[in-house]
Enzyme design. Structure first.
Site, PDB file in Angstrom:
ATOM      1  N   TYR A 190     -23.234 -41.689  22.570  1.00 45.98           N
ATOM      2  CA  TYR A 190     -23.611 -40.626  21.645  1.00 45.98           C
ATOM      3  C   TYR A 190     -24.152 -41.232  20.351  1.00 45.98           C
ATOM      4  O   TYR A 190     -23.874 -42.372  20.012  1.00 45.98           O
ATOM      5  CB  TYR A 190     -22.413 -39.720  21.338  1.00 45.98           C
ATOM      6  CG  TYR A 190     -21.475 -40.257  20.280  1.00 45.98           C
ATOM      7  CD1 TYR A 190     -21.704 -40.006  18.929  1.00 45.98           C
ATOM      8  CD2 TYR A 190     -20.365 -41.019  20.629  1.00 45.98           C
ATOM      9  CE1 TYR A 190     -20.855 -40.502  17.951  1.00 45.98           C
ATOM     10  CE2 TYR A 190     -19.507 -41.517  19.652  1.00 45.98           C
ATOM     11  CZ  TYR A 190     -19.749 -41.259  18.320  1.00 45.98           C
ATOM     12  OH  TYR A 190     -18.920 -41.753  17.357  1.00 45.98           O
ATOM     13  N   ASN A 475     -15.617 -44.282  25.898  1.00 46.64           N
ATOM     14  CA  ASN A 475     -16.030 -45.437  25.100  1.00 46.64           C
ATOM     15  C   ASN A 475     -15.077 -45.713  23.939  1.00 46.64           C
ATOM     16  O   ASN A 475     -15.182 -46.740  23.280  1.00 46.64           O
ATOM     17  CB  ASN A 475     -17.461 -45.268  24.583  1.00 46.64           C
ATOM     18  CG  ASN A 475     -18.485 -45.832  25.549  1.00 46.64           C
ATOM     19  OD1 ASN A 475     -18.145 -46.386  26.584  1.00 46.64           O
ATOM     20  ND2 ASN A 475     -19.759 -45.693  25.213  1.00 46.64           N
ATOM     21  N   TYR A 476     -14.153 -44.772  23.684  1.00 43.08           N
ATOM     22  CA  TYR A 476     -13.038 -45.040  22.771  1.00 43.08           C
ATOM     23  C   TYR A 476     -11.794 -45.260  23.635  1.00 43.08           C
ATOM     24  O   TYR A 476     -10.823 -44.525  23.575  1.00 43.08           O
ATOM     25  CB  TYR A 476     -12.825 -43.880  21.800  1.00 43.08           C
ATOM     26  CG  TYR A 476     -13.949 -43.673  20.818  1.00 43.08           C
ATOM     27  CD1 TYR A 476     -14.773 -44.736  20.444  1.00 43.08           C
ATOM     28  CD2 TYR A 476     -14.204 -42.429  20.250  1.00 43.08           C
ATOM     29  CE1 TYR A 476     -15.813 -44.548  19.537  1.00 43.08           C
ATOM     30  CE2 TYR A 476     -15.240 -42.243  19.342  1.00 43.08           C
ATOM     31  CZ  TYR A 476     -16.040 -43.304  18.998  1.00 43.08           C
ATOM     32  OH  TYR A 476     -17.062 -43.121  18.097  1.00 43.08           O
ATOM     33  N   ARG A 477     -11.872 -46.274  24.444  1.00 41.58           N
ATOM     34  CA  ARG A 477     -10.858 -46.566  25.454  1.00 41.58           C
ATOM     35  C   ARG A 477      -9.452 -46.523  24.853  1.00 41.58           C
ATOM     36  O   ARG A 477      -9.205 -47.051  23.770  1.00 41.58           O
ATOM     37  CB  ARG A 477     -11.138 -47.945  26.036  1.00 41.58           C
ATOM     38  CG  ARG A 477     -10.271 -48.344  27.186  1.00 41.58           C
ATOM     39  CD  ARG A 477     -10.723 -47.774  28.485  1.00 41.58           C
ATOM     40  NE  ARG A 477     -11.996 -48.320  28.921  1.00 41.58           N
ATOM     41  CZ  ARG A 477     -12.588 -47.978  30.061  1.00 41.58           C
ATOM     42  NH1 ARG A 477     -12.025 -47.077  30.843  1.00 41.58           N
ATOM     43  NH2 ARG A 477     -13.748 -48.495  30.404  1.00 41.58           N
TER      44      ARG A 477
END
Length: 533
Positions: A190, A475-477
Site C-alpha cells: 500500500y 506486511n506488518y508481520r
C-alpha cells in the site's frame, strides 16, 4: 513477557566454539552442489559468507539491511551461511541444493520483515539466507507503460528510475523508500496513491519466480493460480521471486504535499475523530494519513500527543485548498502549509526525508532513519473509533517511551476492487488501517516492558476494530497471532492466523501451495502450509 526467540539462547549453534566445527561438512556439500547445478561458475569469495571464514564481514552482511535489531541480538540464532548470488542461475542452483541437502533457507530482498523472518529462524536450524540484494536492475519502458524490477531493488530505486524516464509516470507502492520490492509486493504494497490506483499488487502484470525444482517461471508458465497467490499471499511460501513486471500509472507534473501537526492542546482528539469520517470519502487523488507520537512539551517536563496530518494530492494547491475547505475545514489547511513539487520529490517528503536531500538519495537503497529494536501490530477499522476510545489511546501513549501509530485511509479505488481479486482482502467497507509500534534503544534490557505495553494496547483496541476475524496486514508481520510448527501444521492451526491476514482467501492459498510446493520447501513461521484443506 519476553520474546519467544530468547528461548533459543542455549542452542548449540550459538556457541562460538561449535560454529566453526559443525557447519563445515554442510558448507562444503552446499558449495559442491552449487558448482554442479549452476550454469555459471559461482565465485564463492564474492557470494558466500560464513562466521567461520570471516566473522566481521559475516556480521556486516547479516546486519546491514536488517531493520529490526531485535532479531540481531546475540540470543537469536544466526544463519550458518549467507549466499548473495550474482546470477539467476546461482539462485536456481541454491534452491535445488537446499532441497537436495535438506538445508533450510530464508529469502531476503530488503530486510524489512517486521519479525525478521527473512534473516532469522525461530523453528528451524541450521539455516541459510538467500540474499537477493545484488539483483537491482530496473528496466523502464514508457512506450508499453511497464517496468521490470528485480527483487533486490528498493521501491525508492524503482521510483527514481521511473521518474528519470518520465515526470508523469509513477507506481503506487510503499511509503518507506528502502523497502525491498521483492518482498514488499508479495504482501500487498500500500502507499499514498492507493486510493487512486489501488495497491502495488493491483498493478502487477507479470513476474519471474523460481519454483522448488529450480525452474524459472513467468506468469504463463506458473499459471494464473500461482500468479494470484504471489500477489498478496506474502513472501517465502511459493518460491523465490526474482523480478516483477509493474504497470505504470500517470501522475501530474505538479503534485501537492503537506504536514499539519495538531497536539492534544490543539483539539487533536476531535480532529482525529472527524478525520476518520472524512478521509476515506475524499477525492481519490487525495491521501491524508495521520502519524501519532508522544512528544515533549516545550519548556516543560511533561509530554503531549502530536497527530501529524501527512498528505499527497495529485494536483495543485489551489484545487486542494478548495477540496479541504469544503470537506475537511476543521484541519485549517492554509496555502502556507502546501508544498507544490514533483511526484518523485513527494516520495521523499512523505517518507520524512528533508527537502535538502536530492532524489538521487533513493539510489542508495537505504533507509534515512536508523534501524531499531521494535515490535509492531496492525488493525483494520470498519467504524469510526469514538472520542472516548481515542482518549484511552492517548493515556497509554503517554506511559510509553517511544510509541508510534500510523493511520492510513482506505476508500476510493480500494473499495472498488473485489476481496478475492488478490489474496489481500481488506477492501470494501474498510475505513482505515492502523499500525501500532513501540521502539526501544536498549534491546533486551526493557524488551518485556515494551512487549507488555503494545500487547495491552492491542487488547484495549479490540472493541473498536474489525472482528470475526480481527484482521491484520501481513506486511506488518505479527507472530503473536500464531506460528507454524516445525514439521506438520494442520489447516485448522494455521487458519487461526491465516484468516487474520487473508480472510476467506486463506483456503485458496493453502490449496495452491499444496499443489505448487507439496514438499513445503519454502517455509517459515507464518508461511502458507502445504496441507489438505
Amino acid at each position: 513477557m519476553a520474546s519467544p526467540l530468547l528461548l533459543f539462547v542455549l542452542l548449540p549453534l550459538l556457541a562460538p566454539s561449535l560454529t566453526s566445527s559443525l557447519p563445515i561438512p554442510l558448507q562444503s556439500a552446499f558449495q559442491q552442489c552449487l558448482n554442479n547445478n549452476s550454469k555459471n561458475p559461482v565465485p564463492f569469495s564474492k557470494t558466500l559468507f560464513s562466521p567461520a571464514a570471516n566473522s566481521s564481514v559475516f556480521t556486516s552482511v547479516l546486519s546491514n539491511p536488517a531493520q529490526n535489531l531485535r532479531y540481531l541480538l546475540p540470543s537469536v540464532p544466526k544463519p550458518l551461511l549467507i549466499f548473495r548470488p550474482l546470477r539467476i542461475s546461482h539462485v536456481q542452483a541454491a534452491v535445488i541444493c537446499a532441497g537436495k541437502l535438506g538445508f533450510h533457507f530464508r529469502v531476503r530482498s530488503g530486510g524489512h520483515d517486521y519479525e525478521g523472518l527473512s534473516y532469522a529462524a525461530e523453528i528451524e536450524s541450521p539455516f541459510l539466507i538467500l540474499d537477493l540484494s545484488r539483483f537491482r536492475k530496473v528496466d523502464v519502458d514508457i512506450a508499453s507503460n511497464t517496468t521490470w524490477v528485480q527483487a533486490g531493488a528498493t521501491v525508492g530505486e524503482a521510483y527514481y528510475r521511473i521518474a528519470q524516464k518520465s515526470p508523469t509516470h509513477g507506481f503506487p507502492a510503499g511509503l518507506c523508500t528502502s523497502l525491498g520490492i521483492g518482498g514488499h509486493i508479495t504482501g500487498g504494497a500500500y502507499g499514498s496513491m492507493m486510493r487512486k490506483y489501488g495497491l502495488g499488487v493491483d498493478n502487477v502484470v507479470d513476474a519471474r519466480i523460481i519454483d522448488a525444482n529450480g525452474n524459472l517461471l513467468n506468469r504463463r508458465k506458473m499459471g494464473e493460480d500461482v500468479f494470484w497467490a504471489i500477489r498478496g499471499g506474502a513472501g517465502g511460501s511459493f518460491g523465490v521471486i526474482v523480478a516483477w513486471k509493474l504497470k505504470l500509472v500517470t501522475v501530474p507534473k505538479t503534485v501537492t504535499v503537506f504536514n499539519v501537526p495538531r497536539t492534544l492542546e490543539q483539539n487533536a482528539t476531535k480532529l482525529l475523530y472527524k478525520w476518520q469520517q472524512v478521509a476515506p470519502l475524499l477525492n481519490d487523488e487525495l491521501f491524508i494519513r495521520v502519524l501519532i507520537l508522544a512528544t515533549p512539551i516545550a519548556n516543560s517536563t511533561k509530554r503531549t500527543v502530536t497527530t501529524t496530518y501527512n498528505a499527497l494530492f495529485l494536483g495543485n494547491s489551489n484545487r486542494l485548498l478548495k477540496i479541504m475547505g469544503s470537506k475537511f475545514p476543521e484541519l485549517g489547511l492554509t496555502k502556507k502549509d502546501c508544498v507544490e513539487t514533483s511526484w518523485i520529490k513527494s516520495i521523499l517528503f512523505i517518507a520524512g526525508i528533508p527537502a535538502t536531500v536530492a532524489p538521487e538519495f533513493l539510489l542508495q537503497g537505504k533507509s534515512f532513519a536508523a534501524a531499531g529494536f521494535f515490535k509492531a501490530k496492525s488493525d483494520f477499522v470498519k467504524e469510526p473509533i469514538p472520542e472516548k476510545a481515542i482518549e484511552g489511546i492517548w493515556r497509554r501513549f503517554l506511559k510509553e517511551d517511544f510509541p508510534l501509530s500510523i493511520w492510513n485511509p482506505f476508500g476510493g479505488e480500494m473499495g472498488r476492487i473485489s476481496e478475492s481479486a488478490t489474496p489481500f482482502p481488506h477492501r470494501k467497507g474498510t475505513l482505515l488501517m492502523i499500525q501500532w509500534l513501540t521502539a526501544s534503544l536498549d534491546g533486551n534490557v526493557s524488551s518485556a516492558r515494551h512487549m507488555d505495553w503494545i500487547r495491552e494496547l492491542y487488547r484495549y483496541m479490540a472493541p473498536y476494530v474489525s472482528k470475526s476475524p480481527r484482521t491484520a496486514y501481513v506486511n506488518y508481520r505479527d507472530l503473536d497471532l500464531g506460528v507454524n510448527k516445525k514439521g506438520n501444521t494442520s489447516f485448522s492451526e494455521a487458519n487461526v492466523w491465516g484468516r487474520r491476514y487473508f480472510k476467506n482467501n486463506f483456503g485458496r492459498l493453502v490449496k495452491i501451495k499444496a499443489k505448487f510446493d507439496p514438499h513445503n520447501l519454502f517455509r517459515h513461521e507464518q508461511s502458507i502450509p502445504a496441507v489438505p484443506v
